[in-house]
Design a protein around this motif. Structure first.
Motif, short mmCIF file in Angstrom:
data_model
loop_
_atom_site.label_atom_id
_atom_site.label_comp_id
_atom_site.label_asym_id
_atom_site.label_seq_id
_atom_site.Cartn_x
_atom_site.Cartn_y
_atom_site.Cartn_z
N ILE A 1 -8.28 -2.75 2.57
CA ILE A 1 -8.01 -1.71 1.57
C ILE A 1 -8.44 -2.21 0.19
O ILE A 1 -9.07 -1.49 -0.58
CB ILE A 1 -6.52 -1.33 1.57
CG1 ILE A 1 -6.12 -0.72 2.91
CG2 ILE A 1 -6.21 -0.35 0.43
CD1 ILE A 1 -4.62 -0.53 3.08
N TYR B 1 0.86 -1.17 0.00
CA TYR B 1 0.00 0.00 0.00
C TYR B 1 0.90 1.23 0.00
O TYR B 1 1.83 1.34 0.81
CB TYR B 1 -0.91 0.03 1.23
CG TYR B 1 -1.62 1.36 1.39
CD1 TYR B 1 -2.74 1.64 0.62
CD2 TYR B 1 -1.16 2.32 2.28
CE1 TYR B 1 -3.39 2.88 0.74
CE2 TYR B 1 -1.80 3.55 2.41
CZ TYR B 1 -2.92 3.82 1.63
OH TYR B 1 -3.55 5.02 1.74
N HIS C 1 -6.95 3.11 -4.46
CA HIS C 1 -7.84 3.30 -3.32
C HIS C 1 -8.32 4.74 -3.35
O HIS C 1 -7.54 5.67 -3.08
CB HIS C 1 -7.09 3.00 -2.01
CG HIS C 1 -7.99 2.85 -0.84
ND1 HIS C 1 -7.94 3.66 0.27
CD2 HIS C 1 -8.98 1.94 -0.60
CE1 HIS C 1 -8.85 3.28 1.14
NE2 HIS C 1 -9.50 2.24 0.64
N ALA D 1 -4.49 -5.11 4.40
CA ALA D 1 -4.42 -5.07 2.94
C ALA D 1 -5.73 -5.54 2.32
O ALA D 1 -6.20 -4.97 1.33
CB ALA D 1 -3.26 -5.93 2.44
#
Length: 304
Positions: free
Chosen positions: A278, A123, A216, A275
């Motif tokens: 997300i 991320y 995202h 993760a």
């Protein structure tokens, strides 16, 4: 001959420093053409002791043994000191490892792990190094106040570009999943022209079979109700029994402070769940490419 370790010592929970040391010594031995038997003899070790050191299976590695091996392999002084530091760290049983921060020599710890990882899930809130164009990388690196030498900046950019071979090589490329916050697409790094080229590169490289890129979006809000920062989960090859050759690691780049590595299974699992959270609120791959194209067009309009 003496042994580099007591074979009866229990293997502690923490394995990262000794794995990195073993990998470093193995690569240097291979580069200089020594067999394990020959290197062990010249360093006054047993072959089995050197094998365990290279496999990261021994905790109590003696600094003098590391020095003898480094001298045999003609390792430069800086790398020799780093290797002996790893020998000291290998004795520690902490799950938590913190090393030097932004662009320090300790960053080589991560580069070494990255090179042998089979899979990465990351991320980021800026374009990660493995997906950067040279101009974007140059803008990022040259912005650091410690770098004033053009030659040093060139060297670091070149090194970053070479690291990207693990993504684009035809044989066993790394399986790379990048969950990229939308702000990375809009934060101007190096100017509009650099950003346009970087965004086009993202759109193209995301088409590779081994790359998953998902944005995202701002609309997804804050996951788990708190800011969590960037992180990378590195996973390694599995053996014939299906078990991991090396346990997975979570890496958190510390910026100007210390980088952090986590190995503890429940902490790795926690970041895997983060993760997943997300990922579940991210755009899919096609939506991601469409957003990248749209932001690229915005940069095009701004430049007219």
């Amino acid at each position: 001959m003496h042994s580099a370790a007591d074979e009866t010592d229990p293997i502690p929970a923490s394995t990262l420093p000794r794995r990195q040391l073993g990998r470093f010594l193995r690569e240097r031995r291979d580069a200089t053409g020594f067999t394990i038997a020959a290197a062990a003899k010249l360093a006054d070790l047993s072959s089995s002791a050197l094998q365990r050191v290279e496999a990261g299976q021994t905790q109590k590695v003696r600094k003098q043994d590391v020095r003898a091996l480094c001298e045999l392999y003609e390792v430069d002084p800086d790398d020799m000191r780093a290797a002996m530091d790893l020998a000291v760290l290998a004795r520690e049983q902490s799950w938590y490892h913190a090393y030097g921060g932004l662009y320090s020599n300790a960053y080589n710890m991560y580069v070494g792990l990255e090179a042998v990882a089979r899979q990465q899930t990351a991320y980021h809130e800026h374009v990660p190094g493995l997906l950067q164009t040279a101009d974007y990388a140059r803008a990022v690196i040259s912005a650091y106040p410690g770098f004033t030498s053009g030659d040093d900046i060139d060297r670091r950019v070149e090194h970053r570009m070479k690291r990207q071979a693990i993504v684009t090589r035809k044989t066993n490329p790394v399986m790379l999943e990048v969950l990229l916050h939308e702000s990375a697409l809009r934060r101007v790094v190096g100017g509009s022209q650099v950003m346009r080229a970087q965004l086009r590169h993202l759109a193209e490289i995301s088409k590779l079979a081994n790359v998953v890129l998902r944005v995202h979006p701002y609309e997804a809000g804050v996951i788990w109700g708190m800011p969590h920062g960037r992180f990378t989960i590195l996973s390694f090859d599995v053996n014939r029994a299906g078990g991991s050759v090396e346990p997975p690691i979570v890496f958190m780049e510390g910026g100007p402070a210390q980088d952090v590595y986590l190995e503890k299974p429940d902490e790795v699992q926690l970041y895997s769940e983060l993760a997943s959270a997300i990922r579940s609120t991210s755009l899919d791959e096609e939506q991601t490419r469409e957003l990248i194209r749209r932001v690229t067009r915005e940069f095009d309009r701004d430049n007219r």
